[in-house]
Design an enzyme around this catalytic site. Structure first.
Site, PDB file in Angstrom:
ATOM      1  CB  CYS A  56      11.965  30.772   8.884  1.00 48.62           C
ATOM      2  SG  CYS A  56      11.940  31.930  10.216  1.00 48.62           S
ATOM      3  CB  CYS A  96      15.537  37.949  13.234  1.00 47.34           C
ATOM      4  SG  CYS A  96      14.533  36.476  13.524  1.00 47.34           S
ATOM      5  CB  CYS A 153       4.278  21.597  20.673  1.00 44.74           C
ATOM      6  SG  CYS A 153       5.270  20.904  21.988  1.00 44.74           S
TER       7      CYS A 153
END
Ligand code: SAM
Length: 469
Positions: free
Chosen positions: A84, A176, A425
């Protein structure tokens, strides 16, 4: 890279904006400098890691000023884990940057007239939004610089994620924020069990060891699938691990394992054993059920997948009498999602097991107007296919990151469907394909959708309509 540039420190670099793939951009000596791990508004000293005639790449070594848009990352693994990378940027700005990325790629690559790029459709959940995580066991735990310098003896067994660009180093994850439910407990307790029982963690370099990989899949309906990959066939130890998971986590509705002694972690070509529960989990969307087998693709942010599919369906604006082609259909999720608003939907996909699931998904939902075919798109979508099927009124296409093969784009131009809804994507390859489709099509709507908060990835849906003159 020229020796002169390597490791050179560029001081007081003003970070101006976000570029593609989450890197930021500054300028030095008339050259663009791409920097990772910073935010627009930061002023930093950068160590150059790559230097070309027109650009440089680097990493920050000192911060003189922090951007006002920075926020504190919430995860203790931030900065090491590749997961992230945008936690330090507030969510509103993440959405702005994602929209900007789409606009940049289309202006730079597609070079066609564009409608307004709509604001990014944000994800309701910005943590714990993933329904699938893949953890690796390794006997080469990543150690921090402080740990190495301490000269202490650390247990090197780890269960977690690969360190970016280091295939055999694994960060030992203790929490996580990407997946909710029992995900964190399953991973942590399985690791403790393995350590207590002295079971071997995989040696990625030498390809030996019992415990190789752990996949956890969850659904919004509360079901959980756990798959353990073993690197060795040791029935006693395998039973020991699987019994532990079965007894400790009765919430697991689908518990499977696979013995994988190949050189890579993929198991599409291997047989999985259902140890307990069912060999699939089921997701639900608008009252439709979607069966997901261990080898099936399903969008990894279930709630946002619903928003994405609604955008695609709105762009298609079906009246009920249309023939729709759903290209790269996966398990037929979009095909089944739009089926009741169409006369017929034809789905095409590479993976045969996914096509089997797509057919089952139509069956269990009582949908009778879908047809599914397995094969490589560029081969299957040929003249014979067109002769044997009605011409499409709408084409929905959702290819992988690489975009569509040029042969497929040429076939779309040959098919001349009045509308093409292109879900992607990767806006860069989408823009490349649009440059070709522009021969006959106009881009009339662009909607970025955020499927992956805290990352630079952006999904983009566009509507192309066929030019009449
Ligand atoms: C981004 S996924 C889309 C899946 C589906 N539309 C969904 O929303 O769940 C792309 C799909 O394209 C399939 N695929 C990749 N390359 C292909 C090819 N050359 N021919 C046909 N399908 C392919 C993949 O197996 C995958 O299921």
């Amino acid at each position: 890279m020229s020796r002169k540039m390597k490791n050179k420190i560029v001081t007081n670099l003003q970070i101006e904006r976000i570029a593609s793939e989450g890197k930021c951009v500054g300028h030095h000596d008339g050259k663009v400098v791409f920097v990772s791990g910073v935010a627009p508004g930061d002023v930093v000293d950068v160590r150059i890691t790559k230097g070309k005639s027109s650009f440089m790449e680097g990493e920050p070594v000192a911060f003189h000023q922090y951007s006002k848009d920075r926020i504190d990352p919430f995860c203790s693994h931030f900065g090491t884990c590749g997961g992230c990378k945008w936690q330090h940027i507030n969510y509103d700005l993440q959405k702005t940057y994602k929209r900007q990325q789409v606009l940049d790629q289309f202006q730079r690559i597609a070079k066609v007239a564009l409608p307004e790029v709509l604001p990014t459709l944000g994800s309701e959940q910005i943590q714990y939004y993933r329904n699938k995580l893949d953890f690796t066991f390794s006997n080469k735990k990543w150690l921090t610089l402080e740990q190495i310098r301490s000269e202490e003896d650390f247990d090197r067994n780890a269960l977690g994620f690969h360190i970016p660009k280091m295939f055999d180093k694994i960060i030992d994850v203790d929490h996580c924020y990407l997946q909710g439910g029992i995900s964190n407990d399953v991973r942590n307790e399985l690791r403790s069990f393995a350590l207590e029982n002295k079971l071997s963690f995989y040696d990625i370099r030498n390809q030996v060891g019992l415990l190789r990989n752990l996949i956890i899949r969850t659904t919004s309906t509360g079901q959980t699938m756990v798959i353990v990959q073993f690197g060795e066939s040791d029935p006693e130890s395998i039973d020991q691990v699987m019994d532990f998971l079965k007894n400790r986590f009765p919430e697991i509705t689908s518990l499977l394992y696979v013995i994988n002694t190949k050189g890579n972690e993929t198991f599409h070509d291997l047989e999985l054993v259902t140890f307990a529960g069912l060999p699939y989990i089921e997701e639900e969307m608008e009252g439709l059920k979607f069966r997901i087998g261990p080898k099936s693709f399903y969008q990894t942010n279930s709630e946002q997948a619903y928003e994405l599919y609604k955008v695609a369906r709105n762009f298609a604006s079906l009246k009920g009498d249309e023939v729709v082609y759903d290209l790269y259909t996966g398990t037929g999720t979009i095909a089944n999602f739009v089926a009741k608003k169409a006369k017929q939907v034809i789905g095409v996909e590479y993976v045969e097991a996914a096509i089997e699931d797509a057919k089952i998904n139509s069956q269990i939902n009582g949908i009778e107007n879908t047809l599914f075919y397995a094969g490589d798109m560029k081969d299957i979508l040929n003249e014979e296919f067109i002769q044997n099927h009605a011409a499409p009124d709408v084409i929905i296409t959702d290819p992988p990151r690489a975009g569509m093969d040029e042969k497929v784009v040429q076939m779309l131009l040959r098919l001349e469907a009045p509308k093409v809804v292109y879900v992607s994507c990767n806006p860069a390859t989408q823009a490349r394909d649009v440059a070709l489709l522009a021969e006959k099509y106009d881009v009339v709507k662009i909607q970025p959708v955020d499927m992956f908060p805290q990352t630079y990835h952006v999904e983009n849906v566009i509507l192309l309509t066929k030019r009449t003159s």
